[in-house]
Design an enzyme around this catalytic site. Sequence first.
Site, PDB file in Angstrom:
ATOM      1  N   THR A  14       0.810  -1.224   0.000  1.00  0.00           N
ATOM      2  CA  THR A  14       0.000   0.000   0.000  1.00  0.00           C
ATOM      3  C   THR A  14       0.841   1.270   0.000  1.00  0.00           C
ATOM      4  O   THR A  14       0.475   2.264  -0.629  1.00  0.00           O
ATOM      5  CB  THR A  14      -0.922   0.011   1.249  1.00  0.00           C
ATOM      6  OG1 THR A  14      -1.829  -1.072   1.121  1.00  0.00           O
ATOM      7  CG2 THR A  14      -1.700   1.295   1.367  1.00  0.00           C
ATOM      8  N   ASP A  58       1.575  -6.419  -4.497  1.00  0.00           N
ATOM      9  CA  ASP A  58       0.797  -6.488  -3.266  1.00  0.00           C
ATOM     10  C   ASP A  58       1.373  -7.665  -2.475  1.00  0.00           C
ATOM     11  O   ASP A  58       1.693  -8.702  -3.053  1.00  0.00           O
ATOM     12  CB  ASP A  58      -0.673  -6.758  -3.631  1.00  0.00           C
ATOM     13  CG  ASP A  58      -1.598  -6.666  -2.429  1.00  0.00           C
ATOM     14  OD1 ASP A  58      -2.448  -5.771  -2.418  1.00  0.00           O
ATOM     15  OD2 ASP A  58      -1.468  -7.503  -1.510  1.00  0.00           O
ATOM     16  N   SER A  60       0.147  -9.876  -0.763  1.00  0.00           N
ATOM     17  CA  SER A  60      -0.576 -11.149  -0.840  1.00  0.00           C
ATOM     18  C   SER A  60       0.020 -12.037  -1.927  1.00  0.00           C
ATOM     19  O   SER A  60      -0.211 -13.245  -1.943  1.00  0.00           O
ATOM     20  CB  SER A  60      -2.055 -10.902  -1.147  1.00  0.00           C
ATOM     21  OG  SER A  60      -2.607 -10.110  -0.133  1.00  0.00           O
ATOM     22  N   ASP A  91       0.173  -6.986   4.738  1.00  0.00           N
ATOM     23  CA  ASP A  91      -0.568  -8.248   4.890  1.00  0.00           C
ATOM     24  C   ASP A  91       0.325  -9.441   5.228  1.00  0.00           C
ATOM     25  O   ASP A  91      -0.025 -10.267   6.065  1.00  0.00           O
ATOM     26  CB  ASP A  91      -1.382  -8.542   3.623  1.00  0.00           C
ATOM     27  CG  ASP A  91      -2.552  -7.585   3.465  1.00  0.00           C
ATOM     28  OD1 ASP A  91      -2.878  -6.871   4.436  1.00  0.00           O
ATOM     29  OD2 ASP A  91      -3.152  -7.541   2.372  1.00  0.00           O
ATOM     30  N   THR A 276      -0.009 -22.242  19.208  1.00  0.00           N
ATOM     31  CA  THR A 276      -1.308 -21.815  19.751  1.00  0.00           C
ATOM     32  C   THR A 276      -2.010 -20.774  18.877  1.00  0.00           C
ATOM     33  O   THR A 276      -1.362 -19.953  18.214  1.00  0.00           O
ATOM     34  CB  THR A 276      -1.172 -21.274  21.183  1.00  0.00           C
ATOM     35  OG1 THR A 276      -2.459 -20.776  21.609  1.00  0.00           O
ATOM     36  CG2 THR A 276      -0.166 -20.140  21.276  1.00  0.00           C
ATOM     37  N   GLN A 277      -3.328 -20.812  18.908  1.00  0.00           N
ATOM     38  CA  GLN A 277      -4.141 -19.802  18.219  1.00  0.00           C
ATOM     39  C   GLN A 277      -4.141 -18.478  18.985  1.00  0.00           C
ATOM     40  O   GLN A 277      -4.555 -17.458  18.450  1.00  0.00           O
ATOM     41  CB  GLN A 277      -5.596 -20.278  18.112  1.00  0.00           C
ATOM     42  CG  GLN A 277      -5.781 -21.455  17.200  1.00  0.00           C
ATOM     43  CD  GLN A 277      -7.209 -21.985  17.197  1.00  0.00           C
ATOM     44  OE1 GLN A 277      -8.144 -21.306  17.614  1.00  0.00           O
ATOM     45  NE2 GLN A 277      -7.372 -23.202  16.722  1.00  0.00           N
ATOM     46  N   CYS A 278      -3.728 -18.533  20.263  1.00  0.00           N
ATOM     47  CA  CYS A 278      -3.713 -17.301  21.074  1.00  0.00           C
ATOM     48  C   CYS A 278      -2.615 -16.366  20.575  1.00  0.00           C
ATOM     49  O   CYS A 278      -1.609 -16.810  20.040  1.00  0.00           O
ATOM     50  CB  CYS A 278      -3.415 -17.621  22.533  1.00  0.00           C
ATOM     51  SG  CYS A 278      -4.702 -18.543  23.342  1.00  0.00           S
TER      52      CYS A 278
HETATM   53  N1  ASP Z   1      -2.729  -5.436   0.507  1.00  0.00           N
HETATM   54  C1  ASP Z   1      -1.625  -4.601   0.926  1.00  0.00           C
HETATM   55  C2  ASP Z   1      -0.365  -5.434   0.909  1.00  0.00           C
HETATM   56  O1  ASP Z   1      -0.134  -6.185   1.813  1.00  0.00           O
HETATM   57  C3  ASP Z   1      -1.891  -4.043   2.272  1.00  0.00           C
HETATM   58  C4  ASP Z   1      -0.809  -3.155   2.828  1.00  0.00           C
HETATM   59  O2  ASP Z   1       0.228  -2.926   2.254  1.00  0.00           O
HETATM   60  O3  ASP Z   1      -1.025  -2.624   3.914  1.00  0.00           O
HETATM   61  O4  ASP Z   1       0.398  -5.344  -0.015  1.00  0.00           O
END
Ligand code: ASP
Length: 341
Positions: A14, A58, A60, A91, A276-278
């Site tokens: 972002t 990005d 992701s 992310d 753990t999920q915690c």
């Molecule tokens: N979707 C964006 C990414 O991880 C979110 C971010 O940068 O905050 O590239």
Amino acid sequence: MAKKSVLIIYTGGTIGMVADSRTGSLKAFDIGHILKNVPELGKMNVKLESVSFATPIDSSDIQPKHWIEIAEIVYKNYNAFDGFVVLHGTDTMAYTASGVSFLLENLGKPVIFTGAQLPIGVLRTDARENLITSVELAAHSTDGKPTVPEVCVYFKNQLYRGNRSHKINSELFQAFNSVNYPVLAEAGVNLNFDTDAIADRPILPIKLYKKLNSNIAILKIFPGLSAEVVKAVTGIKGLKALIVETYGSGNAPTEKWFVNAIKQAVKSGVIVLNVTQCYGGAVEQGKYETSRQLDDAGVVGGADMTTEAAVAKLMFLLGNYTDRAEVLEKLQEPLRGELSN
Ligand code: ASP
């Protein structure tokens, strides 16, 4: 005092995004756009250079091969710079920071990951502060030596150990935390470092690893988890390791079919790691009856590792060590400060 030098590595996220004129969706843009929007960088007493992914993405879309690419850039430029800032989407930042921490052994200089919740061209952006302070942190020295010789995440005034960090919020500027490890530095009027929490400087020279094995899976336990799902996951062909995300201090259902499936996976050579999920606390196998059965089945307790660190550590160990006993041993000891003793 000689001017410090920092290399900015731009991967996307972002922080550098602009809106697509056709769809309105945010997409990654070039590094020049970022630097142009932060003229303050030119006023800093730091020599800045930058490199960029051929196509910024990005986060992701970040894959383990990109962790290797980032680690290689740091390694190749290690002697030429005092520190490194990696601009990355939020992310998967905790995964990449964890991955890079394992790929660079005996790191003696700061590698600071940062990004933003709002693009740098937006009026209320958090990008400017995150970037400027990250550069300061990357250039910071104490008694002529780098103050933070680790892979870190810097966000909203706080510096975290990278492999202890976790994205907690997709809306607030305070997007990360590190529940199981102290904040390494706070940026207020001054930069205040927690020197006890920061890793010691290495004695040996830096070493780059270039192999990761991603034949792993995560199984998150939930009430209602079916035998079919567990069977499908544990039966994946070529599976080398399975992270079981359990409840609380490492607890899972005691039903026979579940325990047997896990036992079978361990028997067939899959490394099963209990995390753990915690967000805080640690796995203590055997504390409750509901975790003793995992212990008996040969499941490895992941202590207070985050899932992100566990993913990166398993890929690193499976990629670089062939001896199962050695992998199991290293999995349970802190290699880069990712778990508490
Ligand atoms: N979707 C964006 C990414 O991880 C979110 C971010 O940068 O905050 O590239």
